[in-house]
Motif scaffolding. Structure first.
Motif, PDB file in Angstrom:
ATOM      1  N   THR A   4       0.851  -1.189   0.000  1.00  0.00           N
ATOM      2  CA  THR A   4       0.000   0.000   0.000  1.00  0.00           C
ATOM      3  C   THR A   4       0.891   1.245   0.000  1.00  0.00           C
ATOM      4  O   THR A   4       2.121   1.157   0.105  1.00  0.00           O
ATOM      5  CB  THR A   4      -0.954   0.033   1.202  1.00  0.00           C
ATOM      6  N   ARG A   5       0.238   2.393  -0.119  1.00  0.00           N
ATOM      7  CA  ARG A   5       0.929   3.675   0.007  1.00  0.00           C
ATOM      8  C   ARG A   5       0.128   4.548   0.951  1.00  0.00           C
ATOM      9  O   ARG A   5      -1.102   4.659   0.826  1.00  0.00           O
ATOM     10  CB  ARG A   5       1.051   4.352  -1.355  1.00  0.00           C
ATOM     11  N   VAL A   6       0.812   5.168   1.896  1.00  0.00           N
ATOM     12  CA  VAL A   6       0.163   5.986   2.903  1.00  0.00           C
ATOM     13  C   VAL A   6       0.380   7.463   2.584  1.00  0.00           C
ATOM     14  O   VAL A   6       1.476   7.860   2.180  1.00  0.00           O
ATOM     15  CB  VAL A   6       0.725   5.668   4.303  1.00  0.00           C
ATOM     16  N   THR A   7      -0.668   8.270   2.767  1.00  0.00           N
ATOM     17  CA  THR A   7      -0.551   9.728   2.708  1.00  0.00           C
ATOM     18  C   THR A   7      -0.754  10.245   4.132  1.00  0.00           C
ATOM     19  O   THR A   7      -1.879  10.514   4.554  1.00  0.00           O
ATOM     20  CB  THR A   7      -1.588  10.338   1.749  1.00  0.00           C
ATOM     21  N   PRO A   8       0.337  10.381   4.901  1.00  0.00           N
ATOM     22  CA  PRO A   8       0.171  10.704   6.329  1.00  0.00           C
ATOM     23  C   PRO A   8      -0.339  12.109   6.576  1.00  0.00           C
ATOM     24  O   PRO A   8      -1.016  12.363   7.580  1.00  0.00           O
ATOM     25  CB  PRO A   8       1.583  10.509   6.891  1.00  0.00           C
ATOM     26  N   THR A   9      -0.016  13.037   5.663  1.00  0.00           N
ATOM     27  CA  THR A   9      -0.523  14.410   5.746  1.00  0.00           C
ATOM     28  C   THR A   9      -0.922  14.843   4.338  1.00  0.00           C
ATOM     29  O   THR A   9      -0.431  14.285   3.351  1.00  0.00           O
ATOM     30  CB  THR A   9       0.543  15.373   6.293  1.00  0.00           C
ATOM     31  N   PRO A  10      -1.770  15.833   4.201  1.00  0.00           N
ATOM     32  CA  PRO A  10      -2.184  16.260   2.857  1.00  0.00           C
ATOM     33  C   PRO A  10      -1.019  16.680   1.971  1.00  0.00           C
ATOM     34  O   PRO A  10      -1.098  16.549   0.737  1.00  0.00           O
ATOM     35  CB  PRO A  10      -3.125  17.434   3.145  1.00  0.00           C
ATOM     36  N   GLN A  11       0.051  17.162   2.543  1.00  0.00           N
ATOM     37  CA  GLN A  11       1.187  17.622   1.746  1.00  0.00           C
ATOM     38  C   GLN A  11       2.067  16.470   1.259  1.00  0.00           C
ATOM     39  O   GLN A  11       2.881  16.648   0.348  1.00  0.00           O
ATOM     40  CB  GLN A  11       2.050  18.589   2.571  1.00  0.00           C
ATOM     41  N   ALA A  12       1.923  15.296   1.843  1.00  0.00           N
ATOM     42  CA  ALA A  12       2.807  14.161   1.537  1.00  0.00           C
ATOM     43  C   ALA A  12       2.320  13.411   0.308  1.00  0.00           C
ATOM     44  O   ALA A  12       2.048  12.201   0.339  1.00  0.00           O
ATOM     45  CB  ALA A  12       2.894  13.238   2.742  1.00  0.00           C
ATOM     46  N   THR A  13       2.206  14.103  -0.808  1.00  0.00           N
ATOM     47  CA  THR A  13       1.750  13.505  -2.053  1.00  0.00           C
ATOM     48  C   THR A  13       2.890  12.734  -2.712  1.00  0.00           C
ATOM     49  O   THR A  13       4.062  12.933  -2.387  1.00  0.00           O
ATOM     50  CB  THR A  13       1.241  14.591  -3.011  1.00  0.00           C
ATOM     51  N   PRO A  14       2.578  11.839  -3.661  1.00  0.00           N
ATOM     52  CA  PRO A  14       3.635  11.057  -4.301  1.00  0.00           C
ATOM     53  C   PRO A  14       4.711  11.945  -4.921  1.00  0.00           C
ATOM     54  O   PRO A  14       4.416  12.912  -5.625  1.00  0.00           O
ATOM     55  CB  PRO A  14       2.880  10.265  -5.370  1.00  0.00           C
ATOM     56  N   GLY A  15       5.960  11.616  -4.622  1.00  0.00           N
ATOM     57  CA  GLY A  15       7.082  12.363  -5.156  1.00  0.00           C
ATOM     58  C   GLY A  15       7.396  13.651  -4.449  1.00  0.00           C
ATOM     59  O   GLY A  15       8.365  14.325  -4.790  1.00  0.00           O
ATOM     60  N   SER A  16       6.612  14.023  -3.449  1.00  0.00           N
ATOM     61  CA  SER A  16       6.804  15.322  -2.789  1.00  0.00           C
ATOM     62  C   SER A  16       8.066  15.356  -1.935  1.00  0.00           C
ATOM     63  O   SER A  16       8.650  16.427  -1.725  1.00  0.00           O
ATOM     64  CB  SER A  16       5.592  15.649  -1.916  1.00  0.00           C
ATOM     65  N   GLY A  17       8.461  14.210  -1.403  1.00  0.00           N
ATOM     66  CA  GLY A  17       9.631  14.181  -0.533  1.00  0.00           C
ATOM     67  C   GLY A  17       9.397  14.790   0.834  1.00  0.00           C
ATOM     68  O   GLY A  17      10.352  15.120   1.543  1.00  0.00           O
ATOM     69  N   VAL A  18       8.132  14.946   1.226  1.00  0.00           N
ATOM     70  CA  VAL A  18       7.825  15.509   2.542  1.00  0.00           C
ATOM     71  C   VAL A  18       6.863  14.577   3.266  1.00  0.00           C
ATOM     72  O   VAL A  18       6.250  13.698   2.678  1.00  0.00           O
ATOM     73  CB  VAL A  18       7.203  16.919   2.434  1.00  0.00           C
TER      74      VAL A  18
END
Length: 560
Positions: free
Chosen positions: A70-84
């Motif tokens: 799976t892939r988790v988005t822990p915060t709204p800013q943590a989008t794929p490739g964002s590095g945050v």
């Protein structure tokens, strides 16, 4: 397939092959299936803005293990490739019940920014031929959808039947993934085999069909960096139809070129310009890293020699060899580089993979030897020249001994490797070898001859069943003509010039259903009504079978 920029030699790209061939072959009467919804599949899924917005998946089943992802988005800013985004602990469970109460295995894995917040567990200690359910959760209580997966039969088990979905070549901009929705709606599949081009690397508008950009890429630019590849994988995994197909059964995947760049070879690609895009090795490493992060695959080899070609066993009935035909191949022969398709030192597999492949096929104790083959192996030449009677002509014109290929990106461009493989099958009298193939955005059924120009006299060593693209452009897209018009002429010509090619359809999109039994194997070709319609129906257009011991394809009744 490439739209731009084009190569100086037009005989070598799949795009130009399709344009030159300009195919809809007669099949069984169409049976139209009503469009089915994925809402039942994703009824309990995390919302599209939630922590598990990219779905869950499983893959590479063995008798005692399966990969879950799976892939988790822990915060709204943590989008794929964002590095945050913060690291977060993800708990997983595998159970025998869909309510996830009867836990047989569980664990916790850390989703980190270093891995783009993707997580993967190789769950071992499972029972063979068993259906399991699985899911993920976060410490704050957020939960994923619940998936279903299944382990392979024991290596010594007598298996009566296996049935797989088979797909390849899903271009986001060219259409909707209705084919995945229909695969998800089936209840008769043991797994999905994906044969390459899971994503496409082009910039927005770089490669479309007669409908133009149906839905734009993210990012809009061509993929070059690790961030680019991660973002595109994330866009694909957000598609609800693709999510639904992953949710139902395990997938067995390999890559082709568009997971990297068009017509890739070991040190470059047609769609890579070092002057503006940096080194090929850096780009390939970024693409590979993103692929391993985002796909439910179990690489083979050692940490220092990790590779994606691998073998999976399904009882006594089937051994499946999945190939990598990009990482180790020589550059394609073109009119400008002087390479010959029949040069003995050119390779499509690399020496190690060829030894692994031939060794596995000639020693396998499984009845059916199936090869997951990213590009076509069947000779498709124009015309198939016979060396004994046309040697003077081929020598005078400087032509390859086997004939003139119009697609040197597939095995036709690497005839020495094909000869090695065909020779091994012939010399060891290997029976019941079937290549299942993607890449060429069309449906085919072929005998694989010992000598294409002396067919059927010289005999056959295998068969090949090719599935069309999920959405990527084919004849009617590139010529902007109705299905079954320009392509039909080309299909007749291909079969007339290559008698071992029994069925061709170059105009339609969809997937295959591949059944394996002790008596034979069969591919049913399911084609979409309209890929530009997200609610498209689907129809069964053709069924082709290989009876055990024959090494020949024949038309068949549809699977039931």
């Amino acid at each position: 397939m490439s739209e731009e920029p084009s190569r100086p030699d037009p005989t070598l790209t799949r795009r130009h092959f399709l344009q030159a061939s300009g195919v809809a072959a007669a099949g069984v009467p169409a049976t139209v299936a009503a469009a089915s919804s994925v809402t039942d599949v994703l009824a309990h899924a995390d919302p599209g803005t939630g922590a598990f917005r990219h779905g869950i998946a499983s893959g590479d089943p063995t008798p005692d293990a399966v990969i879950i992802w799976t892939r988790v988005t822990p915060t709204p800013q943590a989008t794929p490739g964002s590095g945050v985004g913060p690291d977060v602990a993800v708990r997983w469970v595998v159970t025998t019940d869909p309510e996830l109460r009867s836990v047989v295995r569980s664990g916790t894995v850390l989703a980190t920014v270093a891995a783009d917040h993707t997580v993967k567990a190789d769950v071992a200690g499972l029972a063979p031929a068993t259906t399991y359910h699985y899911g993920f959760s976060l410490p704050d209580g957020r939960r994923s959808a619940t998936g279903t997966t299944r382990t392979a039969p024991a290596a010594t088990a007598d298996v009566a039947r296996l049935r797989f979905g088979v797909a390849s070549c899903a271009n986001w901009e060219s259409g909707y993934f209705a084919a995945y929705r229909h695969l998800a709606a089936r209840r008769d599949l043991d797994a999905v085999i994906f044969l390459g081009d899971y994503i496409y690397e082009y910039r927005t508008g770089g490669y479309t069909g007669k409908y133009g950009v149906i839905r734009p890429y993210e990012p809009r630019n061509e993929l070059v960096s690790l961030r680019d590849y991660r973002t595109r994988h994330g866009q694909y995994k957000a598609d609800p139809d693709l999510q639904a197909a992953h949710l139902r059964v395990p997938w067995i995947c390999t890559w082709d070129d568009h997971e990297f760049a068009n017509d890739a070879w070991d040190t470059g690609a047609e769609n890579h310009q070092p002057a503006t895009e940096g080194s090929w090795q850096s780009r390939r490493d970024a693409a590979q890293r993103a692929y391993y992060e985002w796909m439910p695959v179990r690489p083979a080899g050692t940490p220092n020699n990790r590779h994606i070609y691998r073998r999976l066993r399904f009882g006594r009935l089937l051994e499946l060899s999945m190939l990598d035909l990009r990482t180790y191949r020589s550059q394609q022969a073109t009119s400008t580089n002087g390479a010959r398709v029949d040069a003995p030192d050119r390779t499509i597999t690399g020496a190690d993979q060829m030894a692994w492949l031939t060794g596995g096929l000639v020693t396998s104790t499984a009845q059916w030897k199936v090869v997951g083959n990213p590009v076509m192996i069947t000779p498709t030449l124009l015309p198939p020249l016979e060396p004994r009677t046309t040697a003077a002509l081929t020598q005078m014109l400087g032509l390859p001994r086997g004939g003139v290929t119009y697609n040197a990106d597939q095995w036709d461009g690497y005839t020495a490797d094909r000869d090695r493989l065909v020779g091994a099958l012939r010399d060891h009298r290997v029976r019941d070898t079937v290549f299942i193939t993607g890449d060429i955005h069309s449906s085919w059924s072929c005998d694989v001859p010992v000598d294409a120009a002396n067919y059927p006299g010289a005999g056959t060593v295998a068969t090949e069943l090719v599935v069309t693209s999920v959405t990527a452009a084919n004849i009617d897209d590139l010529t902007k003509t109705p299905e079954g018009t320009a392509g039909a002429v080309a299909g007749d010509a291909l079969s007339a010039l290559n008698h071992h090619v029994k069925y061709v359809d170059l105009d339609r999109h969809g997937y295959g259903v591949f059944e394996v039994t002790p008596a034979g194997v069969q591919m049913d070709h399911w084609h979409l009504v309209a890929k530009e319609d997200p609610r498209s129906g689907i129809r069964l257009d053709a069924s082709w079978r290989v009876d055990t011991g024959t090494q020949r394809v024949r038309p068949a009744r549809p699977l039931v």
